[in-house]
Scaffold this active site. Structure first.
Site, PDB file in Angstrom:
ATOM      1  N   LYS A  87      11.894 -21.474 -10.553  1.00  0.00           N
ATOM      2  CA  LYS A  87      12.269 -22.626  -9.673  1.00  0.00           C
ATOM      3  C   LYS A  87      10.817 -22.892  -8.008  1.00  0.00           C
ATOM      4  O   LYS A  87      10.617 -21.834  -7.731  1.00  0.00           O
ATOM      5  CB  LYS A  87      13.851 -22.119  -9.509  1.00  0.00           C
ATOM      6  N   ASP A 147      13.599 -28.287  -6.956  1.00  0.00           N
ATOM      7  CA  ASP A 147      14.620 -27.917  -6.562  1.00  0.00           C
ATOM      8  C   ASP A 147      14.505 -28.332  -5.089  1.00  0.00           C
ATOM      9  O   ASP A 147      14.249 -27.889  -4.244  1.00  0.00           O
ATOM     10  CB  ASP A 147      15.042 -26.260  -6.229  1.00  0.00           C
ATOM     11  N   LYS A 189      16.664 -31.133  -4.144  1.00  0.00           N
ATOM     12  CA  LYS A 189      17.953 -31.772  -3.471  1.00  0.00           C
ATOM     13  C   LYS A 189      17.370 -33.251  -3.107  1.00  0.00           C
ATOM     14  O   LYS A 189      17.614 -33.609  -1.831  1.00  0.00           O
ATOM     15  CB  LYS A 189      18.506 -30.768  -2.301  1.00  0.00           C
ATOM     16  N   ASP A 220      19.542 -40.208  -0.671  1.00  0.00           N
ATOM     17  CA  ASP A 220      18.610 -40.952  -0.057  1.00  0.00           C
ATOM     18  C   ASP A 220      19.250 -42.185  -0.944  1.00  0.00           C
ATOM     19  O   ASP A 220      20.314 -41.965  -1.845  1.00  0.00           O
ATOM     20  CB  ASP A 220      17.334 -41.495  -0.199  1.00  0.00           C
ATOM     21  N   THR A 259      25.801 -23.370   0.534  1.00  0.00           N
ATOM     22  CA  THR A 259      26.533 -22.698   0.792  1.00  0.00           C
ATOM     23  C   THR A 259      26.215 -22.050   2.780  1.00  0.00           C
ATOM     24  O   THR A 259      26.591 -21.003   3.366  1.00  0.00           O
ATOM     25  CB  THR A 259      26.070 -21.388  -0.031  1.00  0.00           C
ATOM     26  N   ARG A 297      14.389 -13.459  -4.232  1.00  0.00           N
ATOM     27  CA  ARG A 297      14.270 -11.895  -3.908  1.00  0.00           C
ATOM     28  C   ARG A 297      13.930 -10.618  -4.446  1.00  0.00           C
ATOM     29  O   ARG A 297      12.940  -9.537  -4.397  1.00  0.00           O
ATOM     30  CB  ARG A 297      14.853 -11.584  -2.362  1.00  0.00           C
TER      31      ARG A 297
HETATM   32  O1  C5P Z   1      16.156 -14.373  -2.812  1.00  0.00           O
HETATM   33  P1  C5P Z   1      17.323 -15.639  -2.957  1.00  0.00           P
HETATM   34  O2  C5P Z   1      18.154 -14.241  -4.654  1.00  0.00           O
HETATM   35  O3  C5P Z   1      18.397 -15.103  -2.073  1.00  0.00           O
HETATM   36  O4  C5P Z   1      17.023 -17.195  -3.464  1.00  0.00           O
HETATM   37  C1  C5P Z   1      17.463 -17.992  -4.482  1.00  0.00           C
HETATM   38  C2  C5P Z   1      17.728 -18.852  -4.487  1.00  0.00           C
HETATM   39  O5  C5P Z   1      17.973 -19.912  -4.465  1.00  0.00           O
HETATM   40  C3  C5P Z   1      16.623 -19.162  -2.725  1.00  0.00           C
HETATM   41  O6  C5P Z   1      15.440 -20.543  -3.341  1.00  0.00           O
HETATM   42  C4  C5P Z   1      17.392 -20.195  -2.409  1.00  0.00           C
HETATM   43  O7  C5P Z   1      16.879 -21.103  -1.419  1.00  0.00           O
HETATM   44  C5  C5P Z   1      18.384 -20.858  -3.722  1.00  0.00           C
HETATM   45  N1  C5P Z   1      19.818 -21.606  -3.176  1.00  0.00           N
HETATM   46  C6  C5P Z   1      20.389 -20.760  -2.551  1.00  0.00           C
HETATM   47  N2  C5P Z   1      22.137 -21.285  -2.487  1.00  0.00           N
HETATM   48  C7  C5P Z   1      21.986 -22.224  -3.001  1.00  0.00           C
HETATM   49  C8  C5P Z   1      21.121 -23.029  -2.964  1.00  0.00           C
HETATM   50  C9  C5P Z   1      19.987 -22.523  -3.194  1.00  0.00           C
HETATM   51  O8  C5P Z   1      20.543 -19.737  -2.882  1.00  0.00           O
HETATM   52  N3  C5P Z   1      23.725 -22.659  -2.863  1.00  0.00           N
END
Ligand code: C5P
Length: 237
Positions: A34, A61, A63, A66, A122, A214
């Protein structure tokens, strides 16, 4: 459907950091990665090209949100990059989502990228939604409403919490996909995510794609972490 590769969120600020990270994976293993705004706005479309040349599939990603005409033109450009998956905000409306699809279809010179929508971020609380967006009721009702609008517009699915996946499938269809971030293998650091689920639970709840950042990018051994998550996600443990 279930995409068997967890999508790795490449939340890095530069190509150099990505090269360093990917060097920890076998060169011939095709990953699903991603690319978000942070990286795309730094490195531009060249980063997509670079990762594709390494044999990886891309979820771009960005998003988009517009007016329909602008989103259509932007999606035409995105389709030319040859990504697998991309997204818009459902709050842009059904007409905007249809325009996005049109742009993707017209711009693609092969496989049309799959289009999904973000419902409520979220990071949005119910209080914020009620008071700032002036959407009454509970958050899940709004998420489901946006999922239905996305389906009506012809999109393939939505980004959502795994906890919402079964309600979304019920309100739409089994084929309407749920892509779920907020995944943590048991025993790992939660970080700033609030409502997290394990890969096995995400599968049980009916998620079709999982996005993991992460727990893989910050792992001492990212490839080992990736494989363990992939196994759990595919029910191989
Ligand atoms: O590090 P982690 O597993 O929390 O990363 C989750 C990824 O998904 C990040 O790139 C975050 O921006 C993205 N994301 C999220 N929740 C959402 C939409 C995207 O955590 N609702």
């Amino acid at each position: 459907m279930q995409e068997n590769r967890p999508i790795i969120a490449l939340d890095f600020a530069s190509k150099a950091q990505i090269e360093q990270f990917l060097a920890k994976f076998p060169a011939d293993e095709s990953l699903f990665v991603k690319i978000g705004m942070e990286l795309f706005y730094q490195e531009g479309p060249a980063i997509v090209q670079f990762l594709k040349e390494q044999g990886h599939d891309i979820f771009l990603d960005l998003k988009l949100h517009d007016i329909p005409n602008t989103v259509e033109k932007a999606m035409k450009g995105i389709a030319k990059l040859g990504v697998k998956l991309t997204n818009v905000h459902a709050a842009g409306g059904i007409q905007m989502m249809q325009a996005a699809l049109k742009g993707l279809t017209e711009g693609s010179n092969g496989e049309v990228p799959m289009l999904i929508a973000v419902t409520q971020l979220t990071s949005t609380s119910q209080e914020q939604m009620n008071q700032e967006q002036k959407i009454p009721g509970d958050l899940l009702a709004s998420v489901i409403n946006y999922a239905k609008c996305s389906q009506q517009a012809g999109l393939a699915g939505v980004v959502c919490s795994a906890l919402e996946a079964s309600a979304i499938h019920q309100a739409t269809s089994d084929a309407f996909v749920c892509l779920t971030p907020g995944i943590r293998p048991s025993g790992s650091q939660v970080g700033d995510q609030k409502r997290v689920v394990t890969p096995a639970l995400a599968k049980a709840y009916g998620a079709n794609f999982i996005v993991v950042g992460r727990p893989i990018t910050q792992a001492v051994n990212p490839y080992e972490a990736y494989q363990a998550i992939k196994k759990e996600w595919n029910g191989e443990e």
